[in-house]
Design a protein around this motif. Structure first.
Motif, PDB file in Angstrom:
ATOM      1  N   LEU A 298       0.528  -1.838   0.006  1.00 22.40           N
ATOM      2  CA  LEU A 298      -0.480  -0.084  -0.041  1.00 22.40           C
ATOM      3  C   LEU A 298       0.668   1.429  -0.217  1.00 22.40           C
ATOM      4  O   LEU A 298       0.787   1.887  -0.190  1.00 22.40           O
ATOM      5  N   ASP A 299       1.594   1.253   0.728  1.00 21.50           N
ATOM      6  CA  ASP A 299       2.577   2.275   0.650  1.00 21.50           C
ATOM      7  C   ASP A 299       3.381   3.100  -1.133  1.00 21.50           C
ATOM      8  O   ASP A 299       3.672   3.885  -1.288  1.00 21.50           O
ATOM      9  N   TYR A 300       3.216   1.480  -1.612  1.00 21.40           N
ATOM     10  CA  TYR A 300       4.043   2.268  -3.144  1.00 21.40           C
ATOM     11  C   TYR A 300       2.461   2.269  -3.962  1.00 21.40           C
ATOM     12  O   TYR A 300       2.905   3.707  -4.392  1.00 21.40           O
ATOM     13  N   ILE A 301       1.342   2.389  -3.489  1.00 17.94           N
ATOM     14  CA  ILE A 301       0.164   2.445  -4.764  1.00 17.94           C
ATOM     15  C   ILE A 301      -0.051   3.799  -4.270  1.00 17.94           C
ATOM     16  O   ILE A 301      -0.570   4.525  -5.119  1.00 17.94           O
ATOM     17  N   MET A 302       0.025   4.547  -2.694  1.00 17.62           N
ATOM     18  CA  MET A 302      -0.132   5.605  -2.184  1.00 17.62           C
ATOM     19  C   MET A 302       0.396   6.179  -2.484  1.00 17.62           C
ATOM     20  O   MET A 302       0.663   7.433  -2.688  1.00 17.62           O
ATOM     21  N   GLY A 303       1.765   5.828  -3.110  1.00 16.27           N
ATOM     22  CA  GLY A 303       2.799   7.003  -3.322  1.00 16.27           C
ATOM     23  C   GLY A 303       3.368   7.050  -4.968  1.00 16.27           C
ATOM     24  O   GLY A 303       3.874   7.721  -5.588  1.00 16.27           O
ATOM     25  N   GLY A 304       1.943   6.893  -5.451  1.00 16.40           N
ATOM     26  CA  GLY A 304       1.688   6.562  -6.375  1.00 16.40           C
ATOM     27  C   GLY A 304       1.704   5.352  -7.729  1.00 16.40           C
ATOM     28  O   GLY A 304       1.802   5.852  -9.361  1.00 16.40           O
ATOM     29  N   CYS A 305       2.416   3.959  -7.425  1.00 17.04           N
ATOM     30  CA  CYS A 305       2.842   3.434  -8.027  1.00 17.04           C
ATOM     31  C   CYS A 305       2.102   2.823  -8.582  1.00 17.04           C
ATOM     32  O   CYS A 305       1.198   2.453  -8.290  1.00 17.04           O
ATOM     33  N   GLN A 306       1.637   3.070 -10.028  1.00 15.79           N
ATOM     34  CA  GLN A 306       0.382   2.165 -11.411  1.00 15.79           C
ATOM     35  C   GLN A 306       1.347   0.802 -11.446  1.00 15.79           C
ATOM     36  O   GLN A 306       2.204   0.407 -11.432  1.00 15.79           O
ATOM     37  N   ILE A 307       0.029   0.420 -11.617  1.00 17.01           N
ATOM     38  CA  ILE A 307       0.309  -1.446 -12.133  1.00 17.01           C
ATOM     39  C   ILE A 307      -0.195  -1.157 -13.395  1.00 17.01           C
ATOM     40  O   ILE A 307      -1.218  -0.942 -13.716  1.00 17.01           O
ATOM     41  N   ASN A 537      11.491  -3.181  -3.112  1.00 18.45           N
ATOM     42  CA  ASN A 537      13.066  -3.132  -1.593  1.00 18.45           C
ATOM     43  C   ASN A 537      14.244  -3.487  -1.695  1.00 18.45           C
ATOM     44  O   ASN A 537      14.841  -3.255  -1.552  1.00 18.45           O
ATOM     45  N   SER A 538      14.396  -5.015  -2.678  1.00 16.95           N
ATOM     46  CA  SER A 538      15.226  -5.374  -3.312  1.00 16.95           C
ATOM     47  C   SER A 538      16.685  -4.031  -4.173  1.00 16.95           C
ATOM     48  O   SER A 538      17.530  -4.137  -3.478  1.00 16.95           O
ATOM     49  N   LYS A 539      16.232  -3.184  -4.716  1.00 17.01           N
ATOM     50  CA  LYS A 539      16.754  -2.091  -5.608  1.00 17.01           C
ATOM     51  C   LYS A 539      16.879  -0.441  -4.865  1.00 17.01           C
ATOM     52  O   LYS A 539      17.340   0.003  -5.060  1.00 17.01           O
ATOM     53  N   GLY A 540      16.120  -0.794  -3.384  1.00 14.51           N
ATOM     54  CA  GLY A 540      16.456  -0.118  -2.445  1.00 14.51           C
ATOM     55  C   GLY A 540      15.713   1.052  -2.959  1.00 14.51           C
ATOM     56  O   GLY A 540      15.821   2.494  -2.334  1.00 14.51           O
ATOM     57  N   ILE A 541      14.900   0.853  -3.954  1.00 18.18           N
ATOM     58  CA  ILE A 541      14.020   1.918  -3.996  1.00 18.18           C
ATOM     59  C   ILE A 541      12.955   2.022  -2.854  1.00 18.18           C
ATOM     60  O   ILE A 541      11.289   1.910  -2.719  1.00 18.18           O
ATOM     61  N   LYS A 542      12.692   3.372  -2.430  1.00 21.95           N
ATOM     62  CA  LYS A 542      11.274   4.088  -1.358  1.00 21.95           C
ATOM     63  C   LYS A 542      10.356   4.465  -2.170  1.00 21.95           C
ATOM     64  O   LYS A 542      10.372   4.527  -3.321  1.00 21.95           O
ATOM     65  N   PRO A 543       8.658   4.392  -1.590  1.00 27.42           N
ATOM     66  CA  PRO A 543       7.700   4.718  -2.089  1.00 27.42           C
ATOM     67  C   PRO A 543       7.586   6.684  -2.262  1.00 27.42           C
ATOM     68  O   PRO A 543       8.602   6.996  -1.033  1.00 27.42           O
ATOM     69  N   LYS A 544       7.603   6.794  -3.071  1.00 25.88           N
ATOM     70  CA  LYS A 544       6.899   8.275  -3.072  1.00 25.88           C
ATOM     71  C   LYS A 544       5.761   8.293  -2.242  1.00 25.88           C
ATOM     72  O   LYS A 544       4.787   7.960  -1.607  1.00 25.88           O
ATOM     73  N   VAL A 545       6.553   9.961  -1.600  1.00 24.51           N
ATOM     74  CA  VAL A 545       5.055  10.261  -0.591  1.00 24.51           C
ATOM     75  C   VAL A 545       4.099  10.859  -1.419  1.00 24.51           C
ATOM     76  O   VAL A 545       4.842  11.691  -2.511  1.00 24.51           O
ATOM     77  N   PRO A 546       3.236  10.361  -1.044  1.00 21.82           N
ATOM     78  CA  PRO A 546       1.758  11.073  -1.777  1.00 21.82           C
ATOM     79  C   PRO A 546       1.876  12.615  -2.815  1.00 21.82           C
ATOM     80  O   PRO A 546       1.418  12.915  -3.719  1.00 21.82           O
ATOM     81  N   SER A 547       2.711  13.784  -1.622  1.00 22.10           N
ATOM     82  CA  SER A 547       2.527  14.601  -1.328  1.00 22.10           C
ATOM     83  C   SER A 547       3.726  14.803  -3.001  1.00 22.10           C
ATOM     84  O   SER A 547       3.470  16.211  -3.724  1.00 22.10           O
ATOM     85  N   GLU A 548       4.347  14.103  -3.209  1.00 25.00           N
ATOM     86  CA  GLU A 548       5.430  14.198  -3.836  1.00 25.00           C
ATOM     87  C   GLU A 548       5.103  14.320  -5.364  1.00 25.00           C
ATOM     88  O   GLU A 548       5.255  15.250  -6.438  1.00 25.00           O
TER      89      GLU A 548
END
Length: 557
Positions: A298-307, A537-548
């Motif tokens: 959910l952190d990733y989805i809420m950070g704007g990650c699209q499937i 996580n394995s790539k060390g990529i963090k979710p974007k913060v929704p506001s970004e």
């Protein structure tokens, strides 16, 4: 703004279906006692494989390391499992004696027996000991003990890099072969092994490999908890020589976060008493300590990650002539065929996570107009420049419209379509952001003909932000397909390169013929959230913060 809010609402609703909420993650640690000797001269090299029951079959979850010449092993490997309160999760721990250094898994191993229980039993007892059932069903002398710990809110991981210098030399003809063990001191004064490093041969100044442990297993989240660390000189007969020990806390280890070294003298208490000017038996150095925050789906989805959802449909001749009512592609006026049922069940959920709701749809294995050459990746709407269809409904309509224009043919090659989606996913890798994750749904009626190319394509794709879901339509023998789904061992390319992560999920539609579409979707999509999280996580990529990515979004009416 409304559009992106809709995504959250529908995401939140359908997540209920994804995850009958996984209450907690649980870490399991293993020890065995009393494994019998192989023969008068040699001790066993034991390894434990953890399997979980899924749809009546035992699937391998993970395995411990192999400990050489040991009848009472304590394993360093930690098994991490999702605990579902509402499901009976049956586990089986299989004990093997791994002969010689065979890397190809269990071919060369002797099966010594197994223990079965449920995850609920282990959790309710915290520590479960059971006698091994030998292959014939008789009770063996060996006992397996499983300890469970719940990963509570703090699921950070810690990455540690240790080395040592000037360790005591314990070997006559060569130098010591040191390894390091870290134990946590529990509240009841017992010691729990947290991690055992590999052995560095013939070296008094070893540099051990960087390793990861959860903060939970290292110190139960208590930064002041005592950790007992011991350095041993490895011996092939399993009787390791003691070099020395030191006590540490995570609070001390944190000193190495900004690249400063933290050092402890490694002491042998006996020498301290006996030898007059004894200083220490060497120095152990922590070169780096990194805290890795684990993020959720959910952190990733809420950070704007699209499937990004793509469909590929099998149009080979084995489906039968679409005009014939026995054909798997027959379009019945009132009753959708299995292709449509599977497409809608999986697509309806994926579309909740895709804001533009445009889905590329491809076909393979047919001769297509105008010149009727066989294609393994043609656009179902025949528009090669823009294969996207509007919504799942658009895919359904394009599928129905293209059927009369095709000549079903063969062979069944799926590597080209996996590569096509992989090309899109590889564009995404360069952004180093969690913005697009690709899911390819392949619907096929039979055994694929380009297995070697497909394995190669999957191994390459396992390095990219994508997952592949294969649904087997009809009644063919799909046993080859199970091999692509890495659950029962590790998929390798024809050259022997292993997949980086398990990205393929295969299910036969017939298993769900009488179940609800939701059951099919839940089964094939259950692993996707973890695959998304594992990749980033394995790539060390963090979710974007929704506001970004949309700072002006309003949560008003």
């Amino acid at each position: 703004y409304k559009k992106s809010l809709d995504i959250y609402e529908s995401a939140a609703n359908s997540l209920g279906l994804f995850s009958s909420p996984c209450l907690t993650k649980v870490e399991l640690m293993l020890t065995c006692k009393g494994i019998s000797d192989r023969d008068a001269l040699s001790k066993p090299d034991p390894c434990v494989i953890l399997k979980m029951q899924s749809h009546g079959q035992w699937m391998e979850v993970d395995r411990t390391e192999v400990i050489r010449s040991c009848v009472n092993p304590t394993y360093s490997k930690v098994f991490t499992l999702d605990f579902y309160f509402e499901e009976v999760q049956r586990l089986r721990f299989e004990l093997y004696d791994i002969n010689n250094s065979s890397h190809n898994g269990l071919k060369e191993a002797d099966f010594l027996g197994s223990v079965e229980c449920t995850l609920g039993q282990i959790i309710s007892q915290r520590k479960l000991s059971k006698a091994l059932l030998r292959p014939g069903g008789t009770v063996g002398k060996a006992i397996i003990t499983i300890t469970a710990e719940e990963l509570t809110g703090n699921d950070d991981y810690i990455e540690l890099s240790f080395s040592a210098r000037k360790l005591d030399d314990k070997d006559f003809f060569s130098k010591s072969d040191p390894f390091l063990e870290i134990y946590r001191l529990n509240d009841d004064a017992t010691l729990q092994l947290v991690y055992r490093t590999e052995t560095v041969m013939n070296n008094l100044n070893p540099v051990w490999k960087t390793f990861k442990v959860s903060l939970n297993s290292l110190c139960s989240g208590d930064h002041e908890r005592k950790l007992q660390c011991t350095v041993w000189d490895w011996d092939s007969n399993g009787k390791h020589d003691y070099i020395g020990e030191f006590e540490a806390t995570f609070k001390e280890m944190r000193g190495a976060i900004d690249g400063r070294q933290v050092q402890w003298p490694c002491m042998n208490p006996k020498y301290k008493v006996k030898k007059k000017n004894y200083k220490n038996s060497g120095i152990v150095i922590l070169n780096q300590c990194k805290v890795i925050k684990m993020h959720s789906f959910l952190d990733y989805i809420m950070g704007g990650c699209q499937i990004q959802f793509t469909v590929a449909i099998d149009f080979t001749a084995s489906n039968g002539d679409p005009r014939n009512s026995c054909s798997l592609h027959y379009i019945h006026p009132y009753q959708p065929n299995e292709y449509l049922k599977a497409l809608v069940a999986v697509g309806e959920i994926c579309q909740d996570y895709d804001s533009d709701k445009m889905f590329p749809a491809f076909g393979f294995g047919a001769q297509i107009p105008p010149d009727y050459k066989v294609s393994h990746d043609f656009a179902v709407n025949f528009n090669e420049d823009n294969p996207e269809c509007a919504g799942i409904q658009g895919v359904v309509e394009a599928y129905q419209a293209c059927l009369p224009k095709l000549q079903l043919y063969g062979p069944t090659n799926i590597a080209p379509i996996i590569q096509k989606v992989a090309n899109s996913a590889s564009q995404e890798v360069h952004t180093k952001e969690a913005m697009q994750y690709f899911i390819l749904l392949i619907l096929t009626d039979g055994v694929i003909t380009d297995m070697a190319d497909t394995r190669e394509a999957i191994v390459q794709a396992s390095h990219l932000p994508m997952s592949v879901i294969i649904v087997g339509i009809g009644n063919a023998d799909f046993s080859d397909m199970q091999m692509l789904d890495g659950d029962d061992g590790i998929l390798r390319s024809p050259k022997g390169e292993p997949v980086l992560r398990d990205i393929v999920q295969f299910v036969p539609f017939r298993n769900f013929k009488h179940a609800s579409p939701a059951a099919l979707a839940k089964s094939v999509l259950a692993e996707v959230p973890n695959q998304v999280v594992d990749y980033y996580n394995s790539k060390g990529i963090k979710p974007k913060v929704p506001s970004e990515y949309q700072s002006s979004r309003q949560f008003g009416p």
